[in-house]
Write an enzyme that holds these catalytic residues in place. Structure first.
Site, PDB file in Angstrom:
ATOM      1  N   CYS A 136       0.813  -1.231   0.000  1.00 53.05           N
ATOM      2  CA  CYS A 136       0.000   0.000   0.000  1.00 53.05           C
ATOM      3  C   CYS A 136       0.840   1.272   0.000  1.00 53.05           C
ATOM      4  O   CYS A 136       0.554   2.228  -0.718  1.00 53.05           O
ATOM      5  CB  CYS A 136      -0.949  -0.010   1.194  1.00 53.05           C
ATOM      6  SG  CYS A 136      -0.186  -0.604   2.711  1.00 53.05           S
TER       7      CYS A 136
ATOM      8  N   HIS B 244      -2.820   6.160   4.598  1.00 52.53           N
ATOM      9  CA  HIS B 244      -1.403   6.391   4.882  1.00 52.53           C
ATOM     10  C   HIS B 244      -1.012   7.779   4.353  1.00 52.53           C
ATOM     11  O   HIS B 244      -1.464   8.187   3.280  1.00 52.53           O
ATOM     12  CB  HIS B 244      -0.525   5.369   4.162  1.00 52.53           C
ATOM     13  CG  HIS B 244      -0.685   3.950   4.626  1.00 52.53           C
ATOM     14  ND1 HIS B 244      -1.289   3.595   5.811  1.00 52.53           N
ATOM     15  CD2 HIS B 244      -0.281   2.789   4.044  1.00 52.53           C
ATOM     16  CE1 HIS B 244      -1.256   2.268   5.939  1.00 52.53           C
ATOM     17  NE2 HIS B 244      -0.658   1.765   4.878  1.00 52.53           N
TER      18      HIS B 244
END
Ligand code: A2P
Length: 338
Positions: free
Chosen positions: A132, A246
């Site tokens: 990710c 994130h």
């Protein structure tokens, strides 16, 4: 493929944080789902999942018959991928794998559609979805690399608890609740320390060279996806007490001189990127605002104060969507277009 160009899909890890997101993304994007199989461990066998008004019973992957599946989306951990991905391929499926099991295998394309969709054509049954934290960085780096060339990339990440799966989110929430209530904090099991009210510079295990595997994934995967095997990349990956999305501070040394306004425009025109860069109005990408959205949000675009060819930016993206489920479904969409 099944009749009427409908595609038979299996989701392995169907009950997990990413698996559940995959169902949402398939539904939202009107993916032509024919037969739908939901698979997980024996612990979840018999539970039901609702997809587009259908009730789908979860199967134990260890007992499932894999025949008839066109595309299998795996997100149940590396060992499950290693155990079953080849069996799916042998039964005729193409596997899109969200784990790190096959990412660095030279025979497996590692794909972010906005960056290297051409690599999909080389697949031999398995296509890997990158980590990710790598995905959102390379989506933002691609237009910059194409225009100015990259000499070096340094990244610091601020990664959410959901990157460690549902258990990471539960552990964070319980830790926050206990701390606020003045109770004894639960002993951490997903993270090395309590994540509540802290920042942990420790994601995945440490390698002998002092980097974590998460950091080395960012180095190696970036080189593979961008087809620049010698690109200098260095990462520091940090877990923070955010549930989802994130954030990353990225510093790039460029080969050619650049203009900050032009960088902003290139990014704004680039697929998968949204620029939000009005710091004077306190408008820059934030994890909570990115949650549930598709783009990689970029802001804080600026030239280094001392180095003329060094650019800094901040990129935020929902790790469960573009960082996992959405990227995997985009790969599946490219596959059916083939
Ligand atoms: P289960 O719910 O049966 O444990 P997360 O990333 O949120 O932790 O989710 C992990 C996913 O992977 C879940 O769907 C989980 O299913 C699945 N999973 C974990 N271990 C196995 C296994 N040994 N075999 C099949 N699925 C597994």
């Amino acid at each position: 493929m099944t009749s009427d160009a409908m595609v038979s899909i299996a989701v392995v890890g169907a009950t997990g944080a990413v698996g559940r997101e995959i169902f949402e993304v398939l539904e939202e994007r009107n993916f032509p789902v024919g037969e739908l199989r939901a698979m997980a461990s024996h612990r979840s066998a018999g539970k039901t999942i609702t997809f587009d008004g259908r009730q789908v019973e979860v199967e134990d992957v260890a007992k499932a018959d894999f025949s008839g599946v066109d595309i299998a989306l795996f997100s149940a951990g590396s060992s499950v991928s290693r155990d079953y991905a080849h069996e799916f391929v042998d039964a005729g499926a193409v596997v899109v794998d969200n784990t790190s099991a096959f990412r660095m295998d030279p025979s497996v394309p590692l794909v972010v559609p906005e960056v290297n969709s051409h690599a999909i054509a080389d697949h031999q049954g398995i296509i890997a979805n990158p980590n990710c934290s790598t995905i959102q960085m390379v989506v933002a780096l691609k237009p910059i690399a194409d225009r100015y060339g990259l000499n070096r990339v340094v990244v610091s990440t601020y990664q959410s608890a959901s990157g460690a799966g549902q258990s990471g989110v539960t552990e964070l929430m319980e830790g926050v609740r206990a701390k606020v209530a003045g109770e004894q904090e639960p002993t951490p099991s997903t993270f090395a320390h309590p994540l509540a009210f802290d920042a942990l510079p420790h994601i995945d295990v440490f390698d002998a060279n002092g980097y974590t595997r998460e950091e080395l994934k960012m180095v190696r995967e970036t080189r593979k996806i961008m087809e620049t095997p010698k690109l200098e990349v260095s990462a520091t990956c940090v877990r923070i007490p955010v549930v989802r999305s994130h954030s990353e501070a990225v510093t790039v040394d460029l080969e050619k001189d650049f203009d900050v306004e032009e960088v902003r425009r290139l990014l704004a025109e680039s697929p998968g990127v949204e620029v939000m860069d009005e710091p004077e109005k306190a408008r820059y990408p934030l994890a909570r605002q990115a949650e549930g959205t598709d783009p990689c949000w970029v802001g804080r675009i600026r030239r280094d104060v001392a180095r003329h060819r060094t650019l800094h930016f901040w990129v935020v993206s929902d790790n469960l969507r573009k960082g996992a489920a959405l990227n995997a479904v985009q790969i599946a969409e490219e596959l059916i277009e083939e």
